[in-house]
Structures are given as structure tokens and as C-alpha cells.
Design a protein around this motif. Structure first.
Motif, PDB file in Angstrom:
ATOM      1  N   UNK A  52       0.819  -1.222   0.000  1.00 13.94           N
ATOM      2  CA  UNK A  52       0.000   0.000   0.000  1.00 13.94           C
ATOM      3  C   UNK A  52       0.846   1.263   0.000  1.00 13.94           C
ATOM      4  N   UNK A  53       0.475   2.169  -0.878  1.00 14.48           N
ATOM      5  CA  UNK A  53       1.126   3.478  -0.878  1.00 14.48           C
ATOM      6  C   UNK A  53       0.675   4.321   0.309  1.00 14.48           C
ATOM      7  N   UNK A  54      -0.557   4.151   0.734  1.00 19.99           N
ATOM      8  CA  UNK A  54      -1.198   5.084   1.666  1.00 19.99           C
ATOM      9  C   UNK A  54      -0.385   5.283   2.927  1.00 19.99           C
ATOM     10  N   UNK A  55       0.082   6.506   3.153  1.00 19.88           N
ATOM     11  CA  UNK A  55       0.801   6.857   4.370  1.00 19.88           C
ATOM     12  C   UNK A  55       0.850   8.372   4.472  1.00 19.88           C
ATOM     13  N   UNK A 110       0.995  13.510  -3.857  1.00 17.45           N
ATOM     14  CA  UNK A 110       1.388  14.382  -4.965  1.00 17.45           C
ATOM     15  C   UNK A 110       2.794  14.940  -4.779  1.00 17.45           C
ATOM     16  N   UNK A 111       3.155  15.275  -3.538  1.00 16.00           N
ATOM     17  CA  UNK A 111       4.486  15.849  -3.309  1.00 16.00           C
ATOM     18  C   UNK A 111       5.589  14.845  -3.626  1.00 16.00           C
ATOM     19  N   UNK A 112       5.269  13.548  -3.596  1.00 14.40           N
ATOM     20  CA  UNK A 112       6.246  12.498  -3.906  1.00 14.40           C
ATOM     21  C   UNK A 112       6.109  12.032  -5.352  1.00 14.40           C
ATOM     22  N   UNK A 113       5.020  12.415  -6.011  1.00 12.23           N
ATOM     23  CA  UNK A 113       4.793  11.991  -7.382  1.00 12.23           C
ATOM     24  C   UNK A 113       4.102  10.648  -7.500  1.00 12.23           C
ATOM     25  N   UNK A 114       3.357  10.262  -6.468  1.00 14.68           N
ATOM     26  CA  UNK A 114       2.639   8.989  -6.480  1.00 14.68           C
ATOM     27  C   UNK A 114       1.352   9.146  -7.292  1.00 14.68           C
ATOM     28  N   UNK A 115       1.123   8.301  -8.303  1.00 16.75           N
ATOM     29  CA  UNK A 115      -0.097   8.431  -9.109  1.00 16.75           C
ATOM     30  C   UNK A 115      -1.324   7.887  -8.373  1.00 16.75           C
ATOM     31  N   UNK A 116      -2.447   8.538  -8.579  1.00 15.80           N
ATOM     32  CA  UNK A 116      -3.704   8.070  -8.003  1.00 15.80           C
ATOM     33  C   UNK A 116      -4.861   8.562  -8.853  1.00 15.80           C
ATOM     34  N   UNK A 117      -6.016   7.942  -8.667  1.00 15.83           N
ATOM     35  CA  UNK A 117      -7.232   8.332  -9.383  1.00 15.83           C
ATOM     36  C   UNK A 117      -8.386   8.347  -8.391  1.00 15.83           C
ATOM     37  N   UNK A 118      -9.373   9.218  -8.650  1.00 17.40           N
ATOM     38  CA  UNK A 118     -10.601   9.223  -7.863  1.00 17.40           C
ATOM     39  C   UNK A 118     -11.660   8.410  -8.607  1.00 17.40           C
ATOM     40  N   UNK A 141      -7.832   5.346  -5.932  1.00 17.65           N
ATOM     41  CA  UNK A 141      -7.290   4.160  -6.604  1.00 17.65           C
ATOM     42  C   UNK A 141      -5.848   4.424  -7.006  1.00 17.65           C
ATOM     43  N   UNK A 142      -4.954   3.531  -6.571  1.00 18.22           N
ATOM     44  CA  UNK A 142      -3.551   3.582  -6.986  1.00 18.22           C
ATOM     45  C   UNK A 142      -3.338   2.503  -8.050  1.00 18.22           C
ATOM     46  N   UNK A 143      -3.138   2.869  -9.290  1.00 22.53           N
ATOM     47  CA  UNK A 143      -3.035   1.858 -10.342  1.00 22.53           C
ATOM     48  C   UNK A 143      -1.705   1.131 -10.407  1.00 22.53           C
ATOM     49  N   UNK A 144      -0.657   1.639  -9.742  1.00 20.06           N
ATOM     50  CA  UNK A 144       0.689   1.105  -9.953  1.00 20.06           C
ATOM     51  C   UNK A 144       1.164   0.149  -8.875  1.00 20.06           C
TER      52      UNK A 144
END
Length: 834
Positions: A52-55, A110-118, A141-144
Motif C-alpha cells: 500500500x502506498x497510503x501513508x 502528490x508531493x512524492x509523485x505517487x499516481x492516483x485516481x478518484x 485508486x492507486x493503479x501502480x
């Protein structure tokens, strides 16, 4: 078996193998990894393998981002498939507040450049029809990312490490560490199988290692005892279950549909992913117990605990609600194993407290996600001296020697159950509180103080109403303006217009003296040393020339100094200072260091009426002039008496108003509190908490350590040139100058939404939508009547008047770079005479 190496990594899980791999990749050719059993036999083998990216942490997001990108390269390098299924990660929300959380998180991403979608509920249902979306508000949603096979990725990293020259030895247990002045002698014992158990043999040897890294996972408490330190990494039981194949899922996949992403229903406290036609359910339920608080039993190997289905019944039923087809599917397998946690849920990565060349990589609750990045950035710390990101928030010394096993165990249980509880930026978790309290704690509580925690200390965040009939809920947190906001705004206004009292007892305080003290401090810090009776603000640097610590230095005598630094970084500052003294004392002469943090309380009195209040209390031949600019100028220090209390008074105010810090004997704190409040009644004294103070210091562009100041920016990049004396030599100077100006710290006034302010983790954009920086602090400005923030942008965008945009809740809002210290830029209010 080698007995002399450059670096010894202890622990053969995902984290340990990553560290060994990255040390070799960074250029250390002589690296050895030891594992007491088989590789992955700790928590790695039973991990679910989610990524998980979420942090909410900037540093941890970088670590997760590196891992996810790195794992995708391993097969090409090693020929081994790491078992990475890039299926994406769908984090669903049942409430508007949960969507607010995702929006606040997204700004960090966004500050790290992590892609996401709503995604809307309809979009989710259209793409994954097995998911019940009727009660959802939406999702991020994190596609990567997705999930990976923990054993496969560990073996791939192990092979990559071997290809780069790393030696990996299995069935060797570390039984002792001894520092020899320039290396560690590590006593190791060969482990053998006996009756299904792993037991020590008679074969023993000593390995000499210049550096040691411990990545011992569940065995962290054993490691701590051998090293004579405290490591607040204690496992908590984590359960997950695997279902039989779901006919509806099988039919869905046979129809040619893509695999479901990892599904997370945060409000239901679980994750679900596909597994061989069925589902894996991983809940983060209440009352999961800590285990192995005093060490792992010798008989425990790659073992599990009995499943406790009653404990996860609610989460199991909610999975059936979210994926209705799972209701008739039976259970195929279950896991209940130890996963290490820390009190804040983030790992411990960095130098061990008090020890040389000993590095910790412990407490990984999301070890597979973090392993790649942890290895990469720790290798940078070890090989280059600093990492490219500020790792202070993950430093093992963020917990001091006051921390106990009981504290760590209970806080780790709390961290586990909070994985899916809303992560409000203003949250204050309740476990193990109050623990460290100043004498005035009860008096403050009786006045409506609502407390936060700083390094274990209880500190007032704000003062709220006492009347129970007003139905004010102090625990009502928010991602926007919480119920406390108006009280903090009133406190900030009181400081600007009248006088306020702030408890700053949590400050870290040291005394430094001796014949070598002056020469040492002159070398250790960036600014000129103050004259006797004066103070200055200064910085200690890292080897890379970035900011390691901020100090207020009070010069009490020719070689007698009183050092004040941030309360949250007590052990962190103390360790760095102590080690620097040990290194330089032979050159500069004897230096005495005394930690006096718990000996002195601190009250900060600030506002236009501060002098008037103190005049009524000071014992002096001429009270009317005792506090004048002539007798007590700005940035000076004096010993005064307030009533019967001796006070070391410093004329400085973190709020940017006329004020004094009153450093007093801790045993007299209640006396002084009562004295100040009684006299304060005549002047409209208002009690003020840390949240208002944080807003006020931003109006003055005062940088704070841990936000604007850290190990990823130099003091010059932070705009602190006036506190850097380039005419003298000091530690880190050459590296600082060589680094140059990569970005600049600025203050911005923001026309944001009516119900929210920035928290200090938001992305900054130009007006054409190009991302150019990030906020490090945020809040409300009472002086300007709008939101305020501080952060870093490209140097060419740091000029006052530059128009930017800041991301708040999906939208871009207008922001303008101001001059430094937009409130009272000439410091007239601070210097006012009387």
C-alpha cells in the motif's frame, strides 16, 4: 565462514536482505548477512504481501514508492520472478469524512509523485461488479501497486545481493555484541535442528564488523537487551483468512476480466485480495494482543498462533456485505502470526542510540512494502552519511530512555487497531496517557486544557470550555477545522492584542561547560556565539551540510552555556551532541554535558501586555525599569525573581510578540503558575496552547525543526543566512556551501476554503498547474484573516508576490509568496520599550 567484514546485517527477512543488497549496490563489497533460521522464517513468510502506498508521512511515502518501483526491476537483474501482481489498490470510503482523509493523504502523495485516481461508486461497480457499492461515497485508486509474494521477493533480493558479493549465512544466531573502539566483535553460535526445534550447538565464533545492522524483527527485544538499549518494537498478533474458491469470482475471471485490485474498506477495517480463485481477508480489529514482549521463546520458529475468529467476526461479516458472493464460500486456511509494530506505526531506521556504527532497522508493521526503500535509504545513511530524504521522523531516537516495555506494548496494540481508524492530522491517541506531566498539569486541566503529547510529555494544545452543558466534544477531530479551531483562533488573537501564557516545559535543555565548551560550540554550530548574558539562535549541521538540530544558546558565563532545543527531539539531540563532544574533547579540552530537561519548567509569556504583567511580580530595586530595553534588551538573558521563584528569564518569544521565556525550577512550577494567573487577571491574561503558537510562529516565518528544518535542506536553503557565519569554520560548512540552493523556504498567504486550512503536507503548483514544491507547515493567520503556510519551492519562485496554487481537498486555491515575517517584518513589537 568469514570472520571479518565491513558490514554485518543480522536478520534474513525482507528488510535484512534488502539492506544487504543495497549496501552492496552502494559500493560496500564486503557485506555479510546472518539469519538464525532460514531466510523469510520470521514474519516475512506469513505476510500477505500487500504494497500500500497510503501513508501520511512524507519520508515513509518515499520509502514505499521506492520499494514498489524497485521490486519491478528485480526479475531483469536476477532472473527470479518476485511475484509482483500490479493489480492496483482500491481504497473505498463509506463516509464523507473518510473521503476527506483520502484527499488530505492525496496531497502528500502528490508531493512524492505517487499516481492516483478518484473513483465514484458507479465507476467502481462498472469495473468490478462483484463489489457492493450501494453505501460507498467513493474511493481513491492507486493503479501502480498491488501485492507481491513475500518469499519470492526476498529470495530475489538475496540472489541480487549474492551476485553483488554479499555472503549469506543461515542457521547462525547472534549471542553477543562488544564494541572494540573501531569495530564490533559479534559472537555467533551455530544453530542445529533437534526434535523439530532450533537449538544452539557448541560451535561458536566471533565476527569482526566495522558496521552492524540489526533487522531482527520479532527478536528486537532480545537485540535490545544484548545492546543495552531500548527498542520499542514489539509484535502484535495479526490474523488473516483464505477462503475456498468463489464460484462468482471464478466465472468473472473466466470471462476474461482483469484481477480485482487489492480492496480496502477502511471504515470496515479490512483489506481483501484475490487468492487462487478465492479471497484473502486481513482485518485490523480491536483488541489484538501484543506478543513476545520480553523475547521470542526458543521453541517458536516459523510458527503461528491459534486463530481467534470471534475477534474478527465483525470484519468477516462486513466482507460478506462488501462482496456478497463470498457469503457461501468456506474457509480454506488461516494465519495468525506476529507482526512487529512501534508506538506510532512507523519503523525505526537509523543509528542506534548511544552506540557507534550500530544501525537499527526494526519495527516494520508493513515490512514488505517498506523493505526495498528502507534498504535503499539506510544504505545511503551508512555509505554517504545522509540520505537524500530527511529520515529524522523514522530515527530510533524519537523515543527516549523513558520508554518502557509496557508502554511500547500497549502503544503498539493501539497502533495496530488504528491502521484503519481515521488518521486526522490533529489526532491525539489516548493509550498510556497521561504519562509524563509537569507539576501544573492538573491546574491546566482544571482550566480546560486539552493536551497533546510531545516525547511523552503532556502539553496543552488549546484551552476549551469547562461547561458540560455546551456539548463540546474535545475528541471530535476533523480533516477540516475541528471543534477546537475557534478556541485556538481566540488564543492567537489574545497574544497579538493582549497577553498569553504558554507551557513550554517539554523543551529539551542541556548545560554545557568546561574549558573546551566554547571552542566546541563554535565548531559545532553555524552562528557566532553570544556574549555573556546574551542569546542567539543557531544550527548544528549534518555531514552533508543540512540542518541536524536547532539550538537557542544562552551564554551564562565565559564557558557556561544553556542550550534549548525542540522538545520532540530530546534523545535525538542529546545523542548527536554527546557523540560530537566525545569526538572533539581530545582536541578542545574537557567539556561537561548535563541534561537538565526535567529540572526546569518553562512558561512563555507573550503579547503587548507581557511587560506590564511581569512588572507586578518582579522583585527588583526599580521594577519599572527592570524589564526595559536598557536593562533587559531583546535577545538577552537575566536571572530574576518573580515572587519567591528564581527564574532564568530569556527575552525571546516564538510568537513574534514582546515576551519572555521563564525557565524555573520544576518544583516551583505550581507556585509560579498561580502567581502568574493571579497577576494576569489584572491584564486579561489568556492561557494559550501549542496550536495557536504554531500559527503565530508562521506569521513570523519562524522555521520549526521537523517541518521546515531537517536533513534534506541546508540553513541557507531555509533562508536562515543571518544565523550562519561564513567567516568561521564549523562542522558541515563546506558541504553546505557546495550544495548550493536547490530550493527555498517561503511563507505563503492562502485564499483557501472557508472551512479548512492547510496542514503542512500539501503540494504547490504554478498557475498553469506545474507542481513546483510543497508545504511543510500550515494553519490560520489571525493577523491576516486567511490561511497561512510555509514550505519549499524552486528558487526562482521564492520572490515575494509570486502567485502559486495549493492543493486542498481536490481543488487548487490561490496562494501568494509573502516577504519573510509578514507580520511585523521589522520586529517592532518584539523590541518595544517600556
Amino acid at each position: 565462514m568469514k570472520t571479518n567484514v565491513k558490514a554485518l546485517v543480522v536478520g534474513g527477512g525482507a528488510v535484512g536482505t534488502s539492506i544487504a543488497y543495497h549496501l552492496a549496490r552502494a559500493g560496500w563489497s564486503d557485506v555479510m548477512l546472518l539469519e538464525r533460521d532460514e531466510l523469510t522464517s520470521g514474519s516475512t513468510w506469513h505476510a500477505a504481501g500487500l504494497l500500500p502506498y497510503f501513508n501520511m508521512s512524507y519520508a515513509t511515502t518515499h520509502i514505499h514508492d521506492y520499494s514498489i518501483k524497485f521490486y519491478k526491476t528485480l526479475e531483469e537483474e536476477t532472473g527470479l520472478n518476485a511475484g509482483f501482481f500490479v493489480v492496483g489498490n482500491l481504497r473505498m470510503a463509506q463516509t464523507d469524512e473518510r473521503m476527506d482523509e483520502y484527499m488530505v493523504y492525496a496531497t502528500t502523495a502528490e508531493t512524492v509523485g505517487v499516481p492516483y485516481e478518484w473513483m465514484t461508486p458507479d465507476q467502481i461497480k462498472e469495473r468490478w461488479p462483484l463489489v457492493n457499492t450501494e453505501d460507498l461515497k467513493g474511493a481513491i485508486y492507486h493503479p501502480t501497486d498491488g501485492y507481491i509474494n513475500p518469499a519470492d521477493v526476498t529470495m530475489a533480493m538475496a540472489k541480487g545481493a549474492r551476485q553483488r558479493g554479499v555472503t549469506i549465512e543461515r542457521k547462525w544466531q547472534v549471542d553477543g555484541y562488544e564494541w572494540k573502539g573501531d569495530h564490533w566483535d559479534v559472537t555467533v553460535t551455530k544453530m542445529v535442528e533437534k526434535g523439530g526445534n532450533l537449538v544452539p550447538s557448541d560451535e561458536q565464533t566471533v565476527i569482526s564488523a566495522e558496521h552492524v545492522v540489526t533487522a531482527t524483527g520479532n527478536h528486537a527485544q532480545r537485540t535490545a537487551k544484548m545492546l543495552g538499549i531500548k527498542i520499542p518494537a514489539i509484535p502484535v498478533e495479526h490474523q488473516f483468512i483464505v477462503t475456498e474458491p468463489d464460484p462468482a469470482l471464478l466465472a468473472y475471471r473466466e470471462a476474461g476480466n482483469e484481477q480485482h485490485p487489492v480492496l480496502r474498506d477502511a471504515d470496515a477495517k479490512w483489506y481483501v485480495r484475490e487468492e487462487r480463485g478465492g479471497w484473502i481477508l486481513g482485518p485490523y480489529e480491536l483488541n489484538a494482543p501484543a506478543c513476545f514482549e520480553y523475547g521470542v521463546p526458543d521453541s517458536f520458529r516459523a510458527d503461528l498462533f491459534p486463530l481467534d475468529l470471534d475477534r474478527i467476526e465483525e470484519e468477516y461479516m462486513s466482507m460478506i456485505h462488501r462482496i456478497p458472493s463470498s457469503e457461501t464460500v468456506g474457509l480454506k486456511d488461516d494465519f495468525n502470526g506476529p507482526i512487529c509494530y512501534t508506538p506510532d506505526g512507523n519503523p525505526l531506521i537509523g543509528p542506534a542510540p548511544g552506540l557507534r556504527n550500530m544501525w537499527l532497522a526494526e519495527g516494520f508493521s508493513f515490512g514488505i512494502t517498506a523493505a526495498g526503500g528502507a534498504g535503499h535509504y539506510l544504505a545511503q545513511l551508512m555509505v554517504e552519511g545522509e540520505a537524500e530524504i530527511d529520515m529524522a521522523s523514522l530515527d530510533p531516537k524519537r523515543y527516549g530512555s523513558w520508554m518502557t516495555t509496557e508502554y511500547a506494548a500497549r502503544k503498539n496494540e493501539e497502533a495496530y487497531e488504528h491502521v484503519y481508524i481515521l488518521h486526522h492530522p490533529d489526532e491525539e491517541r489516548p493509550a498510556c496517557r497521561p504519562l509524563r506531566t509537569g507539576p501544573a498539569y492538573d491546574r491546566q486541566k482544571a482550566k480546560g486544557a486539552q493536551f497533546g503529547v510531545v516525547n511523552g510529555w503532556e502539553r496543552p494544545n488549546y484551552y476549551g470550555p469547562l461547561d458540560a452543558d455546551d456539548n463540546f466534544d474535545h475528541d471530535a477531530r476533523s480533516f477540516r477545522r475541528g471543534g477546537w479551531w475557534q478556541y485556538a483562533a481566540d488564543e492567537a488573537k489574545a497574544i497579538r492584542e493582549g497577553v498569553g501564557l504558554i507551557d513550554a516545559t517539554a523543551f529539551t535543555k542541556h548545560r554545557l561547560s568546561g574549558p573546551g565548551a566554547t571552542a566546541f560550540l563554535d565548531w559545532f554550530t553555524t552562528n557566532k556565539l553570544p556574549k555573556v548574558g546574551r542569546i542567539n539562535l543557531t544550527y548544528a549541521l549534518t555531514s552533508a551540510g543540512t540542518t541536524r538540530t536547532e539550538y537557542t544558546i544562552v551564554r551564562e558565563g565565559e564557558d557556561d552555556y544553556y542550550l534549548v532545543s525542540a522538545g520532540a527531539w530530546h534523545a535525538y539531540d542529546q545523542d548527536y551532541l554527546k557523540k560530537a563532544i566525545e569526538d572533539k574533547e581530545p582536541e578542545f579540552g574537557r567539556i561537561n554535558l548535563q541534561d537538565v530537561t526535567s529540572q526546569y519548567g518553562v512558561f512563555a509569556l507573550a503579547g503587548p501586555k507581557a511587560r506590564d504583567l511581569l512588572k507586578g511580580l518582579i522583585k527588583d530595586a526599580d521594577p519599572e525599569t527592570a524589564l526595559s530595553n536598557k536593562r533587559f534588551p531583546w535577545l538577552s538573558y537575566r536571572q530574576i525573581e518573580l515572587g519567591m521563584c528564581p527564574v532564568n528569564a530569556i527575552r525571546v518569544a516564538y510568537t513574534g510578540e514582546l515576551g519572555w521565556e521563564l525557565h524555573h525550577p520544576i518544583e516551583m512550577q505550581n507556585y509560579l503558575w498561580d502567581l502568574l494567573l493571579k497577576e494576569g487577571e489584572k491584564h486579561g491574561l489568556k492561557l494559550v496552547g501549542a496550536r495557536a503558537q504554531n500559527w503565530l510562529r508562521q506569521e513570523k516565518s519562524y522555521r520549526a525543526f521537523g517541518t521546515e528544518l531537517g536533513r534534506d535542506a541546508t540553513p541557507l536553503e531555509a533562508g536562515l543566512d543571518r544565523f550562519v557565519d561564513l567567516d568561521k569554520d564549523f562542522y558541515g560548512k563546506d558541504a553546505m556551501v557546495k550544495t548550493g540552493i536547490r530550493s527555498k523556504c517561503v511563507t505563503l498567504l492562502i485564499d483557501g476554503p472557508e472551512d479548512a486550512d492547510p496542514w503542512g503536507r500539501e503540494a504547490l503548483y504554478t498557475e498553469d498547474g506545474t507542481r513546483v514544491g510543497r508545504l511543510t507547515s500550515g494553519g490560520w493567520s489571525a493577523a491576516f484573516g486567511k490561511s497561512i503556510g510555509m514550505g519549499y519551492v524552486k528558487p526562482e519562485l521564492a520572490e515575494p508576490g509570486t502567485k502559486l496554487k495549493v492543493r486542498l481537498f481536490k481543488e487548487l486555491w490561490d496562494a501568494e509568496v509573502t516577504e519573510d515575517s509578514p507580520y511585523d517584518p521589522k520586529n517592532a513589537t518584539i523590541r518595544v520599550d517600556g
